[in-house]
Scaffold this active site. Structure first.
Site, PDB file in Angstrom:
ATOM      1  N   GLU A 160       0.812  -1.225   0.000  1.00  0.00           N
ATOM      2  CA  GLU A 160       0.000   0.000   0.000  1.00  0.00           C
ATOM      3  C   GLU A 160       0.843   1.272   0.000  1.00  0.00           C
ATOM      4  O   GLU A 160       0.699   2.126   0.881  1.00  0.00           O
ATOM      5  CB  GLU A 160      -0.973  -0.036   1.182  1.00  0.00           C
ATOM      6  N   ASN A 202       2.120  -4.546  -3.423  1.00  0.00           N
ATOM      7  CA  ASN A 202       0.742  -4.981  -3.181  1.00  0.00           C
ATOM      8  C   ASN A 202      -0.106  -3.746  -2.890  1.00  0.00           C
ATOM      9  O   ASN A 202       0.241  -2.944  -2.017  1.00  0.00           O
ATOM     10  CB  ASN A 202       0.773  -5.925  -1.971  1.00  0.00           C
ATOM     11  N   HIS A 238     -10.238  -6.055  -2.462  1.00  0.00           N
ATOM     12  CA  HIS A 238     -11.268  -5.901  -1.417  1.00  0.00           C
ATOM     13  C   HIS A 238     -12.453  -5.187  -2.065  1.00  0.00           C
ATOM     14  O   HIS A 238     -12.444  -3.966  -2.233  1.00  0.00           O
ATOM     15  CB  HIS A 238     -10.718  -5.088  -0.238  1.00  0.00           C
ATOM     16  N   GLU A 266      -5.862 -10.469  -2.030  1.00  0.00           N
ATOM     17  CA  GLU A 266      -6.662 -10.338  -0.798  1.00  0.00           C
ATOM     18  C   GLU A 266      -8.159 -10.285  -1.123  1.00  0.00           C
ATOM     19  O   GLU A 266      -8.887  -9.427  -0.616  1.00  0.00           O
ATOM     20  CB  GLU A 266      -6.246  -9.072  -0.034  1.00  0.00           C
ATOM     21  N   ASP A 268     -11.948 -10.360  -1.214  1.00  0.00           N
ATOM     22  CA  ASP A 268     -13.217 -10.548  -0.506  1.00  0.00           C
ATOM     23  C   ASP A 268     -14.251  -9.616  -1.130  1.00  0.00           C
ATOM     24  O   ASP A 268     -13.904  -8.645  -1.789  1.00  0.00           O
ATOM     25  CB  ASP A 268     -13.112 -10.386   1.023  1.00  0.00           C
TER      26      ASP A 268
HETATM   27  O1  9MR Z   1      -6.899  -8.781   7.895  1.00  0.00           O
HETATM   28  C1  9MR Z   1      -6.002  -8.009   8.672  1.00  0.00           C
HETATM   29  C2  9MR Z   1      -6.644  -7.645   9.991  1.00  0.00           C
HETATM   30  O2  9MR Z   1      -6.799  -8.809  10.785  1.00  0.00           O
HETATM   31  C3  9MR Z   1      -5.793  -6.633  10.722  1.00  0.00           C
HETATM   32  O3  9MR Z   1      -6.469  -6.204  11.886  1.00  0.00           O
HETATM   33  C4  9MR Z   1      -5.518  -5.447   9.799  1.00  0.00           C
HETATM   34  C5  9MR Z   1      -4.647  -4.409  10.504  1.00  0.00           C
HETATM   35  O4  9MR Z   1      -4.318  -3.375   9.694  1.00  0.00           O
HETATM   36  O5  9MR Z   1      -4.860  -5.892   8.627  1.00  0.00           O
HETATM   37  C6  9MR Z   1      -5.653  -6.755   7.874  1.00  0.00           C
HETATM   38  O6  9MR Z   1      -5.001  -7.135   6.679  1.00  0.00           O
HETATM   39  C7  9MR Z   1      -4.744  -6.091   5.752  1.00  0.00           C
HETATM   40  C8  9MR Z   1      -3.582  -6.512   4.901  1.00  0.00           C
HETATM   41  O7  9MR Z   1      -2.493  -6.826   5.725  1.00  0.00           O
HETATM   42  C9  9MR Z   1      -3.198  -5.411   3.911  1.00  0.00           C
HETATM   43  N1  9MR Z   1      -4.317  -5.021   3.109  1.00  0.00           N
HETATM   44  C10 9MR Z   1      -5.522  -4.679   3.846  1.00  0.00           C
HETATM   45  C11 9MR Z   1      -5.888  -5.847   4.775  1.00  0.00           C
HETATM   46  C12 9MR Z   1      -7.189  -5.558   5.428  1.00  0.00           C
HETATM   47  O8  9MR Z   1      -7.056  -4.443   6.282  1.00  0.00           O
END
Ligand code: 9MR
Length: 369
Positions: A160, A202, A238, A266, A268
């Site tokens: 990001e 990513n 997402h 990722e 969903d």
């Molecule tokens: O799914 C992850 C969640 O359990 C955590 O609380 C969160 C913290 O920032 O991160 C989520 O995963 C993220 C991923 O690492 C990067 N892209 C966005 C995802 C969803 O927030």
């Protein structure tokens, strides 16, 4: 991240097994079929996993081991988990995930090395000179990537890097201390540490094109022109139900035309509450569409779903009023979304795995629109 192909007989058997049930929308006929189908198509079908249920919940383990070919660490390889104190490393979670993957013949993706979230305080609040921060980054990469060298084939090195909805580089710690070339620096460092790993940027909100996608494209093109070891772009995926971009394959093709590989990292599809049965049924087409888009793009390596079941998804906590974003319900029953992925993998003409384009091949660049 190579995926094993299946023999002609295995592939044919799997494809035949799915011809009937999927025509009338039925459930999978056996837990081993999706991995066979994914491998027959030369892609990974992955899932992001959490360590506790992976160790202690039989239903969770069955879903992961039975339906997917790859795992990504949802949280356990992030800085705050791996190096909570400077020089103090916790390998329990990462080891558990990689061991699980190997025990089940699955691939593993590494997530993530440079991100603005989930950094331990000692890192985020430190007063760093650029030389010190480079040293800290190298120690972390050597420890983490080094530990799994040869076992983790692809890493989300940069996560990001752009502002949420903007085409500008994010002002994260790395940018602030090392300057905007931190991305090139980190990729080069990662390549030195593990020369065999596929190195990714990513990003999210890039799947349908637009200013942020164009900015990422320009960044990727510039890095490649300068010989920086960037191998892939992760399209996080997402999505919101009803808003999955129709031009996903086209967007991914822009990047593979640069000679990069792509992966949906990722996936969903969140549904607004109250979640109707119709919406859950319609989600099948959205999951089918995303997997089919990957299959359309020769250098798309696979699709990873973000969360094993709706009970483990990050969505309800982060997007109150949304739910039901994954292919399994809270009791681990497969939802139509899972069938959508099977639809896509069943209908792809065979031969993709045998006819894959070589990795990293550079093609003529198309100008950004
Ligand atoms: O799914 C992850 C969640 O359990 C955590 O609380 C969160 C913290 O920032 O991160 C989520 O995963 C993220 C991923 O690492 C990067 N892209 C966005 C995802 C969803 O927030």
């Amino acid at each position: 991240m190579a995926v094993a192909g299946c023999t002609a007989i295995m592939c044919a058997t799997a494809l035949l097994a799915f011809t009937g049930p999927w025509a009338d929308g039925g459930p999978p006929t056996g837990s081993g079929d999706l991995p066979v189908l994914a491998r027959a198509n030369g892609v990974d079908l992955g899932v992001a996993v959490a360590v506790d249920p992976l160790l202690g919940d039989g239903g969770y383990r069955d879903v992961v081991g039975g339906h997917y070919t790859s795992v990504t660490a949802e949280n356990t390889m992030k800085w705050d988990h791996v190096q909570p104190e400077r020089g103090v490393f916790d390998w329990s979670g990462p080891d558990a995930m990689v061991d699980f993957a190997e025990a089940h013949g699955m691939n593993a993706r590494g997530h993530t090395l440079l991100w603005h979230n989930q950094q331990p305080e000692w890192l985020s609040r430190g007063e760093w000179t650029s030389a010190e921060l480079r040293g800290v980054l190298r120690e972390h990469m050597e420890a983490l990537m080094g530990r799994y060298q040869g076992r983790i084939g692809a890493w989300d090195v940069i996560n990001e890097p752009f502002e949420d909805g903007e085409p500008f580089l994010r002002e994260n710690l790395w940018h602030q201390v090392l300057g905007e070339d931190y991305i090139a620096e980190a990729l080069r460092m990662a390549h030195e540490v593990d020369p065999g790993a596929r190195l990714y940027i990513n990003e999210f909100n890039i799947e349908g094109g637009g200013a942020k996608t164009d900015a990422l494209y320009a960044l990727a093109a510039d890095l490649l022109d300068r010989g920086v070891p960037l191998h892939g772009i992760g399209f996080q995926g997402h999505f919101v139900h009803g808003q999955v971009p129709g031009n996903l394959a086209e967007t991914m093709n822009r990047f593979t035309d640069l000679g990069l590989e792509v992966t949906v990292t990722e996936l969903d599809v969140r549904i607004a509450e109250p979640v109707s049965e119709q919406a859950v049924r319609d989600q099948r087409e959205e999951f089918r569409h995303v997997v089919a888009a990957c299959l359309e793009v020769p250098d798309c390596r696979g699709v990873t779903v973000w969360g094993v079941s709706d009970a483990h998804s990050w969505i309800p906590e982060w997007f109150p009023g949304y739910d039901a974003a994954t292919p399994f319900d809270e009791d681990y029953s497969p939802k139509p979304a899972l069938w959508g992925m099977v639809d896509a993998l069943s209908r792809e003409p065979s031969g993709r795995s045998a006819g894959r384009t070589p990795r990293g091949r550079r093609r003529e660049r198309t100008p950004a629109p």
